[in-house]
Design an enzyme around this catalytic site. Sequence first.
Site, PDB file in Angstrom:
ATOM      1  N   SER A  56       0.804  -1.217   0.000  1.00  7.16           N
ATOM      2  CA  SER A  56       0.000   0.000   0.000  1.00  7.16           C
ATOM      3  C   SER A  56       0.837   1.267   0.000  1.00  7.16           C
ATOM      4  CB  SER A  56      -0.948   0.006   1.196  1.00  7.16           C
ATOM      5  OG  SER A  56      -0.217   0.030   2.392  1.00  7.16           O
ATOM      6  N   HIS A  96       1.480   3.993   7.039  1.00  6.27           N
ATOM      7  CA  HIS A  96       0.902   4.898   6.043  1.00  6.27           C
ATOM      8  C   HIS A  96       1.316   6.334   6.325  1.00  6.27           C
ATOM      9  CE1 HIS A  96      -2.587   2.212   4.415  1.00  6.27           C
ATOM     10  NE2 HIS A  96      -1.401   1.850   3.986  1.00  6.27           N
ATOM     11  N   ASP A 122      -7.674   6.267   4.913  1.00  6.58           N
ATOM     12  CA  ASP A 122      -7.704   5.035   5.718  1.00  6.58           C
ATOM     13  C   ASP A 122      -8.935   4.869   6.594  1.00  6.58           C
ATOM     14  OD1 ASP A 122      -5.362   4.314   4.650  1.00  6.58           O
ATOM     15  OD2 ASP A 122      -4.124   4.834   6.364  1.00  6.58           O
TER      16      ASP A 122
END
Lengths: 179, 180
Positions: A56, A96, A122
């Site tokens: 990701s 992230h 998210d």
Amino acid sequence: MDIASLFDDVKRMNKRQFLYQVLSFGMIVSSALMIWKGLMVVTGSESPIVVVLSGSMEPAFHRGDLLFLTNYPDEPVRVGEIVVFKVEGRDIPIVHRVLKLHERENGTVKFLTKGDNNSVDDRGLYAPGQLWLTKRDVVGRARGFLPYVGMVTILMNEYPKFKLSVLGCLGFYVLVHRE
Amino acid sequence: MHSILQRGNAILAYTLSVLACLTFVCFASTVLLNYRTHADLNTVKVVVKNVPDYSASREKNDLGFLTFDLHTDLSHLFNWNLFLYLTAEYETANNKLNQVVLWDKIILRGENAVLDFKNMNTKYYFWDDGNGLKGNNNITLTLSWNIIPNAGLLPNIFAHGSHSFQFPVDYTTSRMVRLN
């Protein structure tokens, strides 16, 4: 190599020498543990080194890359930083980037993250009803990067038999061979 | 004589230490580089609306729309992958500090790093955490980048040069504003 010759060293040892071997094996294990715990103290993060498990964050991080984290309480979280955070109900921490951040006068921060390779933020990954992350959720912030090295860990976690055999071989080698 | 195990061990250990050395040199050769440069930013069209934020609290929040010009030349400063992001930073009654990323772009090594955008739309919605955008007269746009090296540190760097602008004192009600 002859299997029997592997044990030659052991045969030549007496009890004391064998005990010494066992102790030195214990030494290796405990020093590894000490290094890990020492890193935890120095970096302030409960998990100072993490392996990237998903794609990701591509093309920045790929599966199997190693990240070094710090988590100093007086260092503010800012937009654009890569944070590693835990979400309730998920075992594996997520790596992230911070996309939005709101900080109040009293210092409480809430922020939203997004993976570089994901098209949406998210909120869908957080716990149901959770809209923001806070400092409490953060495990650490990515400071250093080393490619590929974490592949070993991924292999070991995905093939437990491989892990057991590698650990078994190493342990056996240390026990059987004399310095 | 040396056994196969010993030979294999020696080769593996040597390979690993050479790789570790190379990686370290790779890190050391770039750690002191100066990654800052100038960026020219400007806003073209700025409006603010007051609409329910269905992605979050469902309350009516301020939603800003803007288009921007960006001109910068990053080609001389990087040899790795870059993650570029444009941040709006401002203060509201609710929050001492707000940072919202409006736009980002990934530049891989070898790609064109001379950026010249005119009248660009933002990539993300500019939601405020409340109603702090209307009439807010000090919103600062900054361009920053995060360098992703082959191995080593992951610095976040601000560009020299930012742009401050204000939002109008009235909400726009027209439906004509679009964000592509």
